[in-house]
Design a protein around this motif. Structure first.
Motif, mmCIF file in Angstrom:
data_model
loop_
_atom_site.group_PDB
_atom_site.id
_atom_site.type_symbol
_atom_site.label_atom_id
_atom_site.label_comp_id
_atom_site.label_asym_id
_atom_site.label_seq_id
_atom_site.Cartn_x
_atom_site.Cartn_y
_atom_site.Cartn_z
ATOM 1 N N ARG A 301 0.829 -1.206 0.000
ATOM 2 C CA ARG A 301 0.000 0.000 0.000
ATOM 3 C C ARG A 301 0.863 1.255 0.000
ATOM 4 N NH1 ARG A 301 -3.438 -3.083 -1.770
ATOM 5 N NH2 ARG A 301 -4.985 -4.070 -0.419
ATOM 6 N N MET A 302 1.856 1.282 0.881
ATOM 7 C CA MET A 302 2.710 2.464 0.968
ATOM 8 C C MET A 302 3.547 2.633 -0.289
ATOM 9 S SD MET A 302 2.227 4.525 3.258
ATOM 10 C CE MET A 302 0.549 4.097 2.943
ATOM 11 N N ASP A 303 3.980 1.498 -0.833
ATOM 12 C CA ASP A 303 4.766 1.538 -2.058
ATOM 13 C C ASP A 303 3.928 2.120 -3.192
ATOM 14 O OD1 ASP A 303 7.245 0.925 -3.254
ATOM 15 O OD2 ASP A 303 6.259 -0.728 -4.346
ATOM 16 N N ALA A 304 2.668 1.669 -3.295
ATOM 17 C CA ALA A 304 1.784 2.156 -4.355
ATOM 18 C C ALA A 304 1.502 3.649 -4.175
ATOM 19 C CB ALA A 304 0.467 1.370 -4.348
ATOM 20 N N ARG A 305 1.306 4.081 -2.909
ATOM 21 C CA ARG A 305 1.040 5.497 -2.614
ATOM 22 C C ARG A 305 2.225 6.348 -3.048
ATOM 23 N NH1 ARG A 305 -2.062 8.403 -3.571
ATOM 24 N NH2 ARG A 305 -0.678 9.988 -2.815
ATOM 25 N N ARG A 306 3.413 5.924 -2.643
ATOM 26 C CA ARG A 306 4.603 6.715 -2.961
ATOM 27 C C ARG A 306 4.841 6.762 -4.466
ATOM 28 N NH1 ARG A 306 6.847 4.941 2.309
ATOM 29 N NH2 ARG A 306 7.164 2.893 1.381
ATOM 30 N N SER A 307 4.648 5.622 -5.143
ATOM 31 C CA SER A 307 4.843 5.610 -6.605
ATOM 32 C C SER A 307 3.855 6.556 -7.264
ATOM 33 C CB SER A 307 4.605 4.219 -7.180
ATOM 34 O OG SER A 307 5.396 3.299 -6.525
ATOM 35 N N HIS A 309 2.517 9.154 -6.064
ATOM 36 C CA HIS A 309 2.921 10.539 -5.801
ATOM 37 C C HIS A 309 4.107 10.923 -6.692
ATOM 38 C CE1 HIS A 309 2.948 14.196 -3.426
ATOM 39 N NE2 HIS A 309 4.258 14.103 -3.372
ATOM 40 N N ASP A 310 5.101 10.052 -6.753
ATOM 41 C CA ASP A 310 6.302 10.352 -7.544
ATOM 42 C C ASP A 310 5.981 10.399 -9.043
ATOM 43 O OD1 ASP A 310 7.575 10.378 -5.160
ATOM 44 O OD2 ASP A 310 8.524 8.399 -5.383
ATOM 45 N N GLU A 311 5.206 9.412 -9.487
ATOM 46 C CA GLU A 311 4.907 9.361 -10.922
ATOM 47 C C GLU A 311 3.925 10.456 -11.339
ATOM 48 O OE1 GLU A 311 3.751 5.284 -11.564
ATOM 49 O OE2 GLU A 311 5.720 4.602 -10.851
ATOM 50 N N ALA A 313 4.378 13.536 -10.402
ATOM 51 C CA ALA A 313 5.114 14.809 -10.303
ATOM 52 C C ALA A 313 4.976 15.631 -11.584
ATOM 53 C CB ALA A 313 6.584 14.542 -9.992
ATOM 54 N N TRP A 314 4.974 14.943 -12.735
ATOM 55 C CA TRP A 314 4.902 15.673 -14.007
ATOM 56 C C TRP A 314 3.570 16.425 -14.137
ATOM 57 C CZ3 TRP A 314 1.230 14.953 -17.791
ATOM 58 C CH2 TRP A 314 0.439 13.792 -17.706
ATOM 59 N N VAL A 315 2.522 15.879 -13.517
ATOM 60 C CA VAL A 315 1.214 16.563 -13.595
ATOM 61 C C VAL A 315 1.286 17.875 -12.821
ATOM 62 C CG1 VAL A 315 -1.253 16.379 -13.073
ATOM 63 C CG2 VAL A 315 0.024 14.345 -13.777
ATOM 64 N N ARG A 316 1.918 17.822 -11.655
ATOM 65 C CA ARG A 316 2.053 19.044 -10.847
ATOM 66 C C ARG A 316 2.941 20.061 -11.560
ATOM 67 N NH1 ARG A 316 2.191 14.772 -7.214
ATOM 68 N NH2 ARG A 316 4.430 14.802 -6.822
ATOM 69 N N GLU A 317 4.000 19.563 -12.194
ATOM 70 C CA GLU A 317 4.878 20.467 -12.951
ATOM 71 C C GLU A 317 4.125 21.112 -14.102
ATOM 72 O OE1 GLU A 317 8.453 18.329 -14.164
ATOM 73 O OE2 GLU A 317 8.774 17.809 -12.051
ATOM 74 N N ALA A 318 3.362 20.281 -14.833
ATOM 75 C CA ALA A 318 2.609 20.789 -15.982
ATOM 76 C C ALA A 318 1.592 21.838 -15.526
ATOM 77 C CB ALA A 318 1.898 19.635 -16.691
ATOM 78 N N ALA A 319 0.952 21.586 -14.377
ATOM 79 C CA ALA A 319 -0.044 22.538 -13.869
ATOM 80 C C ALA A 319 0.628 23.866 -13.538
ATOM 81 C CB ALA A 319 -0.736 21.965 -12.636
ATOM 82 N N ALA A 320 1.794 23.790 -12.908
ATOM 83 C CA ALA A 320 2.509 25.012 -12.548
ATOM 84 C C ALA A 320 2.940 25.774 -13.808
ATOM 85 C CB ALA A 320 3.722 24.680 -11.682
ATOM 86 N N MET B 1 8.559 17.151 -7.895
ATOM 87 C CA MET B 1 8.253 18.458 -7.293
ATOM 88 C C MET B 1 6.990 18.377 -6.460
ATOM 89 S SD MET B 1 6.679 21.183 -9.974
ATOM 90 C CE MET B 1 5.618 22.152 -8.913
ATOM 91 N N SER B 2 6.876 19.283 -5.540
ATOM 92 C CA SER B 2 5.704 19.280 -4.658
ATOM 93 C C SER B 2 4.788 20.435 -5.050
ATOM 94 C CB SER B 2 6.197 19.406 -3.225
ATOM 95 O OG SER B 2 5.383 20.275 -2.511
#
Lengths: 332, 95
Positions: A301-307, A309-311, A313-320, B1-2
């Motif tokens: 579960r934690m592994d899936a959550r972290r992945s 979140h990490d994977e 990251a590009w969505v958050r970058e694109a939004a910014a 990034m966060s």
């Protein structure tokens, strides 16, 4: 479950050392407000311990909603019909929404959502033990909706009247949506029970695996639940773990029987005098082992959550980047 | 990034019933337009609204709960602002 303090003895000791001394007059005034059934709102004065208890409880609840998407998400691509797939997608999306309402409520207490999410990903935060069990067959999806969401509703209805306004309001929204979750699960179980011998066996197997963990969701028995008294006094908690568990058992046993499912408890009996169903003993060693990280799926579960979140990251970058571009267009 | 630098927006929704916008919660978003999109997904999955407002949380000035007593005192002492304050002769109707 969400009102249960799942911290280890060491974590509790550490928190106790960080105790702050409160003004007794303010404390008395605060308790008087609670006793008058007033709601406490974000900017109101509140004891530090009340704030901390709520942050822990609301974030633990939010994490449970988010992690709770994983066992069910596992079956979206394998749902037996298109109808079931649409329903499951909508349910999992609701769980994400519930997590976000709750993070939003937690943030009113002065903690940042990022901080809470980090705590989860670093393994410092707890979430409901139930999500550390695997979903082995399609029947598990029915069992989760019916039993796990059913237990959640039992627990959450009293929280709609909890003393902290933003939490109570989030719970009212969640409870309204949760009842679809339970009914769709029960319907899926009922459909299997009307099916072939193999389908009935599958449904019963899911019932056998989910029944006891669902009862454990209400937390340890009242006899050892030390933190309940203070939470009751603050009206964060309105009923004890055992009271809520009994309410769930009484509601659920007849539902199981109605579709021909057996409750996997040889000691289960109806007490004519009290009007309650009585169960055999619950294996609390299993509960504490899962809390401590030894459940079948804690690591996954934690592994899936972290992945995720990490994977993501590009969505958050694109939004910014998109926000920056749009701001540039506006300025021009 | 966060996304820790993302602005927090308070979300207000107007239901189809003709009521005013009502506060429902908050979202984090990179800009106001995305706040509206996120609010649509989070707060209107069941036709709860026909209009969304997103307001940066930092733009809200709230009254001080500790000063509530003084702030609202003027209203408490003016009972003549309520219709029930006035006596009307027996038998007079439609008022």
């Amino acid at each position: 479950m969400y009102t249960t303090d799942l911290r280890s003895a060491e974590e509790k000791r550490k928190a106790a050392r960080a105790k702050v001394v409160e003004d007794p007059e303010k404390l008395a005034e605060f308790q008087a407000r609670i006793d008058r059934d007033e709601f406490i709102e974000p900017k109101d004065w509140m004891p530090e311990a009340y704030r901390r208890t709520l942050i822990r409880q609301i974030s633990q609840h939010a994490h449970s909603e988010i992690v709770g998407m994983l066992p069910e998400g596992n079956w979206i691509t394998r749902a037996p019909t298109f109808r079931r797939k649409l329903i499951l997608l909508a349910k999992v999306q609701d769980e994400a929404g519930h997590g976000l309402y709750l993070y939003s409520a937690a943030e009113t207490l002065g903690v940042a959502r990022d901080e809470l999410v980090d705590q989860l990903h670093e393994g410092k935060a707890k979430y409901s033990t139930i999500f550390n069990y695997p979903t082995l067959t399609w029947a598990d999806i029915g069992a989760i909706g019916w039993l796990v969401d059913g237990a959640a509703i039992t627990n959450q209805i009293p929280l709609c009247r909890c003393s902290y306004g933003p939490y109570a309001r989030a719970m009212q929204r969640i409870c309204k949506e949760e009842s679809f979750h339970q009914r769709q699960g029960y319907e899926a179980m009922a459909a299997l029970m009307r099916g072939s011998k193999e389908q009935r066996r599958m449904a019963q197997d899911a019932m056998n695996r989910w029944w006891w963990p669902a009862l454990m969701m209400f937390g340890p028995p009242d006899s050892v639940s030390i933190h309940s008294a203070q939470s009751m006094k603050w009206k964060i908690k309105r009923y004890s773990n055992d009271e809520l568990r009994q309410r769930f058992i009484d509601a659920t046993v007849p539902q199981a029987h109605a579709i021909g499912l057996e409750v996997p408890d040889p000691e289960l009996k109806f007490n004519e005098e009290t009007g309650h169903w009585e169960t055999g003993p619950i294996d609390w060693d299993e509960f504490w082992a899962v809390v401590a990280g030894d459940g079948p799926c804690n690591y996954d579960r934690m592994d899936a959550r972290r992945s995720a979140h990490d994977e993501g990251a590009w969505v958050r970058e694109a939004a910014a980047a998109h926000a920056a571009k749009r701001a540039g267009t506006r300025a021009a | 990034m966060s996304n820790e630098n993302w602005q927090l927006y308070e979300i207000f929704i107007r239901s189809a019933k003709g009521l005013s916008h009502r506060h429902v919660g908050s979202v984090h978003a990179a800009d106001p337009e995305m706040a509206i999109e996120a609010a649509r997904d989070i707060y209107t999955r069941r036709n709860e609204g026909v209009s969304i407002w997103a307001v940066p949380s930092s733009a809200i000035t709230a009254s001080d709960p500790d000063a509530a007593e003084e702030l609202f005192e003027p209203a408490k002492s003016k009972i003549y602002r309520h219709p029930t304050f006035y006596e009307i002769p027996e038998g007079v109707e439609n008022m």
